[in-house]
Design an enzyme around this catalytic site. Structure first.
Site, PDB file in Angstrom:
ATOM      1  CD  GLU A 150      27.426  49.304  55.730  1.00  0.00           C
ATOM      2  OE1 GLU A 150      28.644  49.147  55.280  1.00  0.00           O
ATOM      3  OE2 GLU A 150      26.881  48.524  57.340  1.00  0.00           O
ATOM      4  CB  CYS A 171      33.824  42.239  59.122  1.00  0.00           C
ATOM      5  SG  CYS A 171      33.318  40.706  59.661  1.00  0.00           S
ATOM      6  CB  SER A 188      24.166  47.275  54.980  1.00  0.00           C
ATOM      7  OG  SER A 188      24.662  46.085  55.854  1.00  0.00           O
TER       8      SER A 188
END
EC number: 4.2.1.9
Length: 619
Positions: A496, A122, A522
């Site tokens: 973000e 991730c 993001s």
């Protein structure tokens, strides 16, 4: 011939104590003549992209030992950006990248490992491990946990009332939840369907973008970025990584072949990675991370290079969040990253003379793995691996195949240069009096009607204030929402802005507003969302001088962004701000820990990759 690093702690009479401790971990006499390979896992039950990794480190370890190496596994931290989003937890996301890089360095250097396999997935984990790989410069292979399957459901259109089939991802859950046209039952259905399996979120968000870029950098095996986490084919990537890393270690330490070291990929590989990112409309976060990784590699790769590439690289692939038609599973069906790289090579946009961990050169790799040219039926079979549509948190749990490959280079998921979505790519660097050192926008997610946009500044001093104003309808069509003091220093941590951009879309303002921030976005963000504004407000950047109502002009085709205020007025405002200090005009109820304060003291602006200013550490 370079000596095995591990001999530092395993060879000689004086290392009897260290060997005794190694023996306590299970090592035998013969093991002290083998390469010690660090298996850098990132399993955690907090993150869907990592929840299935628990046993995969040992899967790799068994292959290492079968190939004649000694495997030693350890774990890093991993933050889920989606769960940390929209609250103070997001302050920790970007700093965690540097913590991960440091922790890998600490473990590998403290224990004198010879090489490593990095099991990542991730958002900050892959770049953190890449930074460590370049810093350490020992043989390495990356293997990721793989992308999540796209969600699927049937939902009534709030306007037509017709029930429609929808492919879903995390962003859909956020947008629909903020849209009053959808019922609570609709929101619940989307929530339950958007993220159906383990894996990194299913669109071309930051995690998948970075895992795809490891293929272009030559540091992972083909398919690393695109085989879904649930598919049995991904198991072979883990097994091959385990056996191959032992070969690479021997190639370096016994044959003196420095081409296997990560820094050997050089400037050309970074150009290839950025070229891929632009061609596939990847996350703007990849710019931040590539700049940081290049610094660790000692490679002079900058925003100027990204700007240059963005003007000449075509967009050959469009995936969620830039379209709801395709997700990462569809990219794999079309031939994955090797297919995009193949199209870029045919367009004359790729360096093929760079090394990879699985072939002598990228050109050699493309001859085997580009499905347009390959004669290997096993490769074609590999790219038919597809989703099963069964919710699960178990890796390698299904073996579904697509009925056919997507080889349509005119209207398919991956296009040829002749049929590109656009002749200029999916990312752009803008500069102007509001961003002297640049800012970035994902043009792949911007509607053509607003590529040139002029609007009035709606200034907010934090993400929280921006969200509140959007949800309370204070933001109107024609506004440019300014979210400042959210940069690496000012946040700190460079949050973000997925919630503000998602709420702008849910309010029907996606084609009527812009958002400019010294924070970041993001990978799930689309729309006229411009981030990484540098210098940031906390570092004296001009974004800190903008006032409500100022006109701001954005011209993506000409790569400019300016606040339409005279130089004299900006100079006057700067004098005023210097006297006040560069801090938010409104108090923010934000708890900033000592760890975050330490991060803020050393971090530089986004145009430098938000890395530490090492000059501050000089004696």
């Amino acid at each position: 011939m370079p000596a095995y690093r591990s001999k530092t702690s395993t060879a000689g009479r004086n290392m009897a104590g260290a060997r005794s401790l190694w023996r306590a971990t299970g090592m035998k006499d013969d093991d002290f003549n083998k390469p010690i390979i660090a298996v850098v896992n990132s399993f955690t039950q907090f993150v869907p992209g990592h929840v299935h990794l628990k046993d995969l480190g040992q899967l790799v370890a068994r292959e290492i030992e079968a190939a004649g190496g000694v495997a030693k596994e350890f774990n890093t931290i991993a933050v889920d950006d989606g769960i940390a989003m929209g609250h103070d937890g997001m302050l920790y996301s970007l700093p965690s990248r540097d913590i991960i890089a440091d922790s890998v360095e600490y473990m590998v250097n403290a224990h004198c490992a010879d090489a490593m396999v990095c099991i990542s997935n991730c958002d900050k984990i892959t770049p953190g491990m890449l930074m460590a790989a370049m810093r350490l410069n020992i043989p390495v292979i990356f293997v990721s946990g793989g992308p999540m399957e796209a969600g699927k459901t049937r939902l009534a259109n709030p306007v037509t009332k017709a029930v429609e089939f929808k492919k879903l991802d995390l962003v859909d859950a956020m947008v629909i939840a903020a849209d009053p046209a959808y019922s609570d039952a609709d929101v619940a259905e989307v929530e339950r369907s958007a993220c159906p399996t383990c894996g990194s979120c299913s669109g071309m968000f930051t995690a998948n973008s970075m895992n795809c870029l490891t293929e272009a950098l030559g540091l992972s095996l083909p398919g690393n970025g695109t085989v879904v986490a649930t598919h049995a084919d991904r198991e072979q990537l883990f097994k091959r990584a385990g056996s191959r890393i032992v070969e690479l270690a021997r190639q370096y330490y016994e044959q003196e072949d420095a081409r296997v070291l990560p820094r050997s990929v050089g400037f050309k590989a970074f150009e290839n990675a950025m070229t891929l990112d632009i061609a596939m409309g990847g996350s703007t976060n990849t710019i931040l991370h590539l700049l940081a990784i290049a610094q660790e590699a000692g490679i002079d790769f900058s925003m100027n290079d990204i700007d240059r590439l963005s003007r000449v690289v075509p967009q050959l692939c469009k995936v969620a969040p830039n379209t709801n038609k395709y997700h990462i599973e569809d990219v794999h069906r079309a031939g994955g990253i090797m297919a995009i790289l193949g199209e870029l090579e045919r367009a004359g946009k790729l360096h093929t003379d760079v090394p990879t961990v699985h072939a002598p050169s990228l050109g050699d790799a493309l001859n085997q793995w580009d499905i347009v040219r390959t004669k290997d039926e096993a490769v074609r079979h590999f790219y038919m691996a597809g989703p099963a549509g069964i919710p699960t948190q178990v890796a390698f749990s299904q073996n579904t195949r697509w009925p056919s490959l997507d080889l349509d280079r005119a209207e398919g998921c991956i296009r040829s240069y002749e049929h590109a979505f656009s002749k200029e790519g999916g990312l752009a660097v803008l500069r102007g009096n509001i961003a002297l050192d640049g800012c970035v926008v994902k043009t792949a997610g911007v509607d053509e009607s607003i590529l040139v946009f002029e609007g009035s500044a709606h200034v907010t001093e934090s993400q929280d204030e921006a969200v509140e104003n959007i949800l309370n309808d204070k933001v109107k069509a024609g506004d440019v929402v300014i979210v400042r003091y959210e940069g690496p220093k000012g946040g700190p941590g460079m949050q973000e802005m997925l919630y503000p951009t998602s709420y702008i879309k849910s309010k029907g303002l996606g084609k009527a507003c812009a958002l400019l921030t010294d924070g970041r976005f993001s990978g799930g963000t689309s729309g006229l969302s411009i981030g990484h504004c540098s210098p940031e407000a906390a570092a004296g950047g001009a974004i800190g001088l903008v006032r409500d109502g100022d006109k701001i002009r954005i011209d993506i085709p000409n790569r400019t962004i300016d606040v339409l205020v005279s130089d004299e007025e900006l100079a006057r405002r700067r004098e005023e701000q210097n006297a006040k200090g560069w801090k938010p005009a409104k108090a923010r109820p934000r708890k900033v820990s000592a760890a975050l304060k330490a991060y803020a003291k050393l971090v530089m602006s986004a145009d430098k990759g938000a890395v530490r200013d090492l000059s501050l550490l000089d004696d």
